[in-house]
Design a protein around this motif. Structure first.
Motif, PDB file in Angstrom:
ATOM      1  N   ILE A   1       3.263  10.910  -6.227  1.00 47.30           N
ATOM      2  CA  ILE A   1       2.862  10.317  -4.947  1.00 47.30           C
ATOM      3  C   ILE A   1       1.355  10.451  -4.736  1.00 47.30           C
ATOM      4  N   VAL A   2       0.804  11.628  -5.004  1.00 50.43           N
ATOM      5  CA  VAL A   2      -0.638  11.854  -4.847  1.00 50.43           C
ATOM      6  C   VAL A   2      -1.427  10.940  -5.775  1.00 50.43           C
ATOM      7  N   ILE A   3      -0.971  10.815  -7.024  1.00 46.72           N
ATOM      8  CA  ILE A   3      -1.668   9.948  -7.991  1.00 46.72           C
ATOM      9  C   ILE A   3      -1.649   8.501  -7.520  1.00 46.72           C
TER      10      ILE A   3
ATOM     11  N   ALA B   1     -13.356  -2.895   7.444  1.00 44.85           N
ATOM     12  CA  ALA B   1     -12.288  -1.900   7.573  1.00 44.85           C
ATOM     13  C   ALA B   1     -10.920  -2.569   7.470  1.00 44.85           C
ATOM     14  N   GLN B   2     -10.770  -3.714   8.134  1.00 42.56           N
ATOM     15  CA  GLN B   2      -9.503  -4.430   8.047  1.00 42.56           C
ATOM     16  C   GLN B   2      -9.219  -4.872   6.613  1.00 42.56           C
ATOM     17  N   ALA B   3     -10.226  -5.394   5.923  1.00 38.81           N
ATOM     18  CA  ALA B   3     -10.059  -5.808   4.530  1.00 38.81           C
ATOM     19  C   ALA B   3      -9.651  -4.627   3.658  1.00 38.81           C
ATOM     20  N   PHE B   4     -10.257  -3.474   3.920  1.00 39.69           N
ATOM     21  CA  PHE B   4      -9.934  -2.266   3.151  1.00 39.69           C
ATOM     22  C   PHE B   4      -8.450  -1.919   3.278  1.00 39.69           C
ATOM     23  N   PHE B   5      -7.922  -1.902   4.496  1.00 40.69           N
ATOM     24  CA  PHE B   5      -6.526  -1.523   4.710  1.00 40.69           C
ATOM     25  C   PHE B   5      -5.556  -2.614   4.229  1.00 40.69           C
ATOM     26  N   VAL B   6      -5.959  -3.868   4.338  1.00 42.85           N
ATOM     27  CA  VAL B   6      -5.119  -4.951   3.831  1.00 42.85           C
ATOM     28  C   VAL B   6      -4.934  -4.821   2.321  1.00 42.85           C
ATOM     29  N   HIS B   7      -6.025  -4.512   1.618  1.00 46.51           N
ATOM     30  CA  HIS B   7      -5.936  -4.370   0.159  1.00 46.51           C
ATOM     31  C   HIS B   7      -5.284  -3.045  -0.236  1.00 46.51           C
ATOM     32  N   MET B   8      -5.441  -2.014   0.569  1.00 43.08           N
ATOM     33  CA  MET B   8      -4.705  -0.768   0.336  1.00 43.08           C
ATOM     34  C   MET B   8      -3.208  -1.034   0.380  1.00 43.08           C
ATOM     35  N   TYR B   9      -2.793  -1.836   1.348  1.00 44.00           N
ATOM     36  CA  TYR B   9      -1.386  -2.205   1.476  1.00 44.00           C
ATOM     37  C   TYR B   9      -0.908  -2.999   0.254  1.00 44.00           C
ATOM     38  N   ALA B  10      -1.709  -3.972  -0.178  1.00 45.34           N
ATOM     39  CA  ALA B  10      -1.298  -4.837  -1.285  1.00 45.34           C
ATOM     40  C   ALA B  10      -1.147  -4.049  -2.582  1.00 45.34           C
TER      41      ALA B  10
ATOM     42  N   VAL C   1      -5.043   6.497  -6.812  1.00 49.92           N
ATOM     43  CA  VAL C   1      -5.349   5.285  -7.583  1.00 49.92           C
ATOM     44  C   VAL C   1      -5.562   4.104  -6.634  1.00 49.92           C
ATOM     45  N   ASP C   2      -4.696   3.985  -5.643  1.00 49.15           N
ATOM     46  CA  ASP C   2      -4.818   2.930  -4.637  1.00 49.15           C
ATOM     47  C   ASP C   2      -6.168   3.025  -3.925  1.00 49.15           C
ATOM     48  N   LEU C   3      -6.510   4.232  -3.494  1.00 51.66           N
ATOM     49  CA  LEU C   3      -7.775   4.455  -2.777  1.00 51.66           C
ATOM     50  C   LEU C   3      -8.975   4.145  -3.670  1.00 51.66           C
ATOM     51  N   PHE C   4      -8.908   4.553  -4.932  1.00 54.46           N
ATOM     52  CA  PHE C   4     -10.022   4.337  -5.854  1.00 54.46           C
ATOM     53  C   PHE C   4     -10.226   2.851  -6.137  1.00 54.46           C
TER      54      PHE C   4
END
Length: 312
Positions: free
Chosen positions: A145-147, A99-108, A151-154
């Motif tokens: 913004i939604v896109i 979970a932490q890795a997921f949010f770290v990469h979401m941020y990046a 894209v980030d989530l995908f």
């Protein structure tokens, strides 16, 4: 197909910073104050934009996503780091690590995408000012913004999904926090697809972001040189300088982090510090830079502060 957490134990060990006993309290104080500063600066920037209707414009609506993204990254690091320092613990459940890795990469990924769309907004505003209102409508800004977030989530979702399919035979991470490269060192199977996809994301983000920003800034500079109004030219250049400063800070820290993983001779302590700095400095500096360098935001921030200190 073997689940990532099905081998041996669900508990992983973080390398940590190897702090001496006398340095634990100093590290805890530093981490706590750093996180509080990040929270205050980013929440204050968000509140400034929300509470002032004059800032309800496409530029600031897009900017609003930057502190949200910064809070995601910094919270993913600090909430766990502060707890580990306080409890003197280096253990983390595999599910929490993922979970932490997921949010770290979401941020990046989110940081790069948000800064890129902000450069697009400035390009339209400066190079096509007469069409700006028609192009950057509320619905168009909302779609952008939604896109960006989808894209980030995908991209990050696929990255973590590829990781979850691999079996794990080790439990010691060389980082003080979890991310995809450190988690890949724990697997005992062929991770070629993961490495290729990770490089694909990194390369495509760099080509897209740097290409877009170089193009928009070149067009903006040409438009500024052609403009005969010195006030318009000065405001445009100041806005671009603010955005470019934030982007260069992120790019330099991100580049150093990527390079640090490739240099095996690099000191582990230096590698950890470089990795952590990417999650500390941009979230701290971004709201300060925008607050100080953007005239409209600076004025509204001062107004809010003065109203709190000297209520009418």
């Amino acid at each position: 197909m073997v689940e990532f957490s099905s081998n041996s134990t669900d508990i992983l060990t973080l390398q940590g910073f190897d702090l001496p006993p006398q340095g634990v309290y100093a590290a805890f104080l530093f981490a706590t104050l750093s996180y509080l500063v990040i929270l205050f600066c980013n929440l204050f920037l968000m509140a400034t934009i929300i509470m002032n209707k004059s800032l309800h414009q496409p530029m600031y609506i897009l900017l609003f996503n930057l502190p949200i993204n910064d809070l995601i990254g910094s919270s993913a690091l600090f909430l766990r780091l502060i707890k580990d320092i306080l409890l003197d613990s280096r253990y983390i459940e595999a599910s929490n690590c993922i979970a932490q890795a997921f949010f770290v990469h979401m941020y990046a990924v989110g940081s790069v995408l948000i800064l890129t769309i902000m450069s697009y907004d400035r390009y339209i505003a400066i190079c096509n000012p007469l069409r700006y209102s028609a192009v950057m409508t509320n619905s168009h800004v909302l779609k952008i913004i939604v896109i960006v977030w989808l894209v980030d989530l995908f991209l990050v979702g696929v990255l973590i999904s590829l990781l979850l399919r691999l079996p794990r035979c080790r439990s010691l991470l060389t980082n003080p926090y979890c991310d995809n490269p450190s988690l890949l060192t724990l697997v005992c199977a062929d991770a070629t697809i993961n490495n290729i996809y990770g490089l694909f994301i990194t390369a495509s983000m760099q080509v897209f972001a740097v290409g877009m920003i170089l193009y928009t800034y070149l067009q903006i500079l040409l438009a500024c040189f052609k403009s005969k109004r010195s006030d318009t030219k000065s405001k445009a250049l100041q806005t671009c300088a603010t955005h470019l400063t934030v982007f260069l800070i992120l790019e330099c820290l991100g580049l150093f982090t990527i390079i640090s993983y490739r240099i095996k001779q690099l000191s582990p302590h230096l590698r950890r510090m470089i990795g952590v700095s990417t999650l500390i400095f941009p979230p701290t500096l971004n709201p300060i830079i925008y607050g100080l360098k953007t005239k409209e935001i600076r004025q509204r921030m001062m107004y809010l502060l003065c109203r709190r200190v000297y209520p009418s």
